[in-house]
Write a protein that holds these residues in place. Structure first.
Motif, PDB file in Angstrom:
ATOM      1  N   PHE A 276       0.833  -1.198   0.000  1.00  0.00           N
ATOM      2  CA  PHE A 276       0.000   0.000   0.000  1.00  0.00           C
ATOM      3  C   PHE A 276       0.871   1.253   0.000  1.00  0.00           C
ATOM      4  O   PHE A 276       1.821   1.355   0.791  1.00  0.00           O
ATOM      5  N   PRO A 277       0.560   2.232  -0.834  1.00  0.00           N
ATOM      6  CA  PRO A 277       1.307   3.493  -0.806  1.00  0.00           C
ATOM      7  C   PRO A 277       0.941   4.326   0.414  1.00  0.00           C
ATOM      8  O   PRO A 277      -0.084   4.084   1.073  1.00  0.00           O
ATOM      9  N   ARG A 278       1.770   5.295   0.711  1.00  0.00           N
ATOM     10  CA  ARG A 278       1.509   6.195   1.835  1.00  0.00           C
ATOM     11  C   ARG A 278       0.834   7.488   1.389  1.00  0.00           C
ATOM     12  O   ARG A 278       0.381   8.265   2.228  1.00  0.00           O
ATOM     13  N   GLU A 279       0.765   7.705   0.104  1.00  0.00           N
ATOM     14  CA  GLU A 279      -0.018   8.812  -0.446  1.00  0.00           C
ATOM     15  C   GLU A 279      -0.336   8.494  -1.897  1.00  0.00           C
ATOM     16  O   GLU A 279       0.327   7.690  -2.537  1.00  0.00           O
ATOM     17  N   VAL A 280      -1.373   9.139  -2.409  1.00  0.00           N
ATOM     18  CA  VAL A 280      -1.725   9.115  -3.823  1.00  0.00           C
ATOM     19  C   VAL A 280      -1.913  10.552  -4.251  1.00  0.00           C
ATOM     20  O   VAL A 280      -2.516  11.344  -3.520  1.00  0.00           O
ATOM     21  N   ARG A 281      -1.388  10.875  -5.414  1.00  0.00           N
ATOM     22  CA  ARG A 281      -1.583  12.237  -5.944  1.00  0.00           C
ATOM     23  C   ARG A 281      -2.236  12.161  -7.319  1.00  0.00           C
ATOM     24  O   ARG A 281      -1.810  11.395  -8.177  1.00  0.00           O
ATOM     25  N   LEU A 282      -3.261  12.970  -7.489  1.00  0.00           N
ATOM     26  CA  LEU A 282      -3.903  13.167  -8.778  1.00  0.00           C
ATOM     27  C   LEU A 282      -3.761  14.640  -9.106  1.00  0.00           C
ATOM     28  O   LEU A 282      -4.466  15.480  -8.554  1.00  0.00           O
ATOM     29  N   GLY A 283      -2.820  14.956  -9.986  1.00  0.00           N
ATOM     30  CA  GLY A 283      -2.532  16.352 -10.248  1.00  0.00           C
ATOM     31  C   GLY A 283      -2.100  17.045  -8.970  1.00  0.00           C
ATOM     32  O   GLY A 283      -1.190  16.588  -8.278  1.00  0.00           O
ATOM     33  N   GLY A 284      -2.772  18.123  -8.618  1.00  0.00           N
ATOM     34  CA  GLY A 284      -2.443  18.860  -7.402  1.00  0.00           C
ATOM     35  C   GLY A 284      -3.222  18.416  -6.196  1.00  0.00           C
ATOM     36  O   GLY A 284      -3.216  19.104  -5.167  1.00  0.00           O
ATOM     37  N   VAL A 285      -3.894  17.252  -6.274  1.00  0.00           N
ATOM     38  CA  VAL A 285      -4.700  16.741  -5.169  1.00  0.00           C
ATOM     39  C   VAL A 285      -3.927  15.619  -4.479  1.00  0.00           C
ATOM     40  O   VAL A 285      -3.474  14.672  -5.122  1.00  0.00           O
ATOM     41  N   GLN A 286      -3.781  15.734  -3.174  1.00  0.00           N
ATOM     42  CA  GLN A 286      -3.102  14.715  -2.385  1.00  0.00           C
ATOM     43  C   GLN A 286      -4.101  13.948  -1.531  1.00  0.00           C
ATOM     44  O   GLN A 286      -4.981  14.539  -0.901  1.00  0.00           O
ATOM     45  N   PHE A 287      -3.939  12.635  -1.506  1.00  0.00           N
ATOM     46  CA  PHE A 287      -4.675  11.770  -0.598  1.00  0.00           C
ATOM     47  C   PHE A 287      -3.638  11.123   0.314  1.00  0.00           C
ATOM     48  O   PHE A 287      -2.713  10.455  -0.164  1.00  0.00           O
ATOM     49  N   ALA A 288      -3.760  11.323   1.625  1.00  0.00           N
ATOM     50  CA  ALA A 288      -2.836  10.742   2.590  1.00  0.00           C
ATOM     51  C   ALA A 288      -3.620  10.377   3.837  1.00  0.00           C
ATOM     52  O   ALA A 288      -4.688  10.937   4.100  1.00  0.00           O
ATOM     53  N   HIS A 289      -3.074   9.465   4.623  1.00  0.00           N
ATOM     54  CA  HIS A 289      -3.834   8.989   5.777  1.00  0.00           C
ATOM     55  C   HIS A 289      -3.990  10.057   6.852  1.00  0.00           C
ATOM     56  O   HIS A 289      -5.062  10.177   7.452  1.00  0.00           O
ATOM     57  N   VAL A 290      -2.934  10.851   7.099  1.00  0.00           N
ATOM     58  CA  VAL A 290      -2.951  11.758   8.251  1.00  0.00           C
ATOM     59  C   VAL A 290      -3.010  13.220   7.848  1.00  0.00           C
ATOM     60  O   VAL A 290      -3.892  13.969   8.278  1.00  0.00           O
ATOM     61  N   SER A 291      -2.040  13.671   7.043  1.00  0.00           N
ATOM     62  CA  SER A 291      -1.882  15.101   6.783  1.00  0.00           C
ATOM     63  C   SER A 291      -0.943  15.297   5.605  1.00  0.00           C
ATOM     64  O   SER A 291      -0.387  14.324   5.087  1.00  0.00           O
TER      65      SER A 291
END
Length: 257
Positions: free
Chosen positions: A150-165
């Motif tokens: 599992f990755p620790r973040e995913v980025r779509l363009g300028g959008v970040q998805f992360a578990h904490v911050s």
């Protein structure tokens, strides 16, 4: 234009996760991704923490044992076994559309992979079910390998998805992470971290949200980030994302189901 369905911390609430995926038209009757997910038109992102129920009531529901006793080895092993089947189901779901189903590594997932830290709640509930030294069962090798990917973040363009911050130190679940209160307070104390990281928008979990998904806006009223640890409130986040040059978020909607 793509639709992104972002779902907050699961914490072994599998029934509600499947209901959310069905409500978002992402889960078919066969338990596998629907055609829009397989085609990549819908992107599904789970924000992490698949394992460990949040409460004693959650463990009781999971195991059928009421009261559930985290100090009783047979209770603990039953809690582990009750989570393995749904993990297998989710693994099959994700592997049927790996280009469109993304699962982040939460700190509870990391603790199941490497149980150096015995996690618990402020009320004294502990989560030992995948820790053999505390009566639990180790994850089977194939599930261990899958969750380790599992990755620790995913980025779509300028959008970040992360578990904490958006903070880099919040993707390493070590002694410093567990002694640093900012993982639970950053969104109140320093929400500008999202802009400082050069992000157009951020989506985070980890901190339970009462009342549903919390959308934070900047001083101009523009959406800045969302806290989505709200599966227990039966809400998830839906974004329309432009994958063109701008990589912009066109809309952000809290969805109740």
């Amino acid at each position: 234009m793509h639709k992104v369905i972002a779902i907050g911390d699961v914490h072994a609430d599998w029934d509600t996760l499947w209901q959310a995926l069905r409500a978002a038209s992402c889960l078919g009757l066969d338990g596998l991704p629907t055609p829009p997910v397989r085609a990549g038109a819908y992107q599904v992102i789970l924000i992490g923490d698949l394992v460990h129920p949040k409460s004693a009531a959650g463990y009781a529901h999971l195991t059928g044992l009421d009261p559930f006793d985290p100090l009783e080895p047979e209770h603990v092993r039953l809690a582990a076994r009750a989570q393995l089947g749904p993990l297998e189901q989710l693994r099959a779901y994700q592997q049927a559309a790996p280009h469109a189903v993304h699962i982040l590594l939460g700190n509870h997932d990391a603790a199941a992979l490497d149980p150096r830290f015995l996690l618990g709640t402020g009320g004294g509930l502990t989560h030992p079910e995948f820790d053999p030294e505390h009566g639990g069962l180790p994850l089977p090798p194939h599930l261990h390998a899958w969750m380790s990917s599992f990755p620790r973040e995913v980025r779509l363009g300028g959008v970040q998805f992360a578990h904490v911050s958006p903070l880099p130190q919040h993707v390493h679940y070590d002694d410093l992470f567990y002694s640093d209160r900012s993982s639970k307070t950053w969104f109140r104390d320093t929400p500008e971290y999202v802009t400082m990281a050069g992000l157009g928008f951020g989506v985070y979990g980890h901190t339970p949200v009462e009342g549903g998904v919390r959308l934070h806006r900047d001083d101009r009223g523009r959406p800045l980030f969302a806290l989505i640890d709200a599966l227990h409130e039966r809400e998830y986040l839906e974004l329309l994302w432009d994958e063109g040059e701008s990589g912009a978020v066109r809309s952000v909607t809290e969805i109740s189901f």
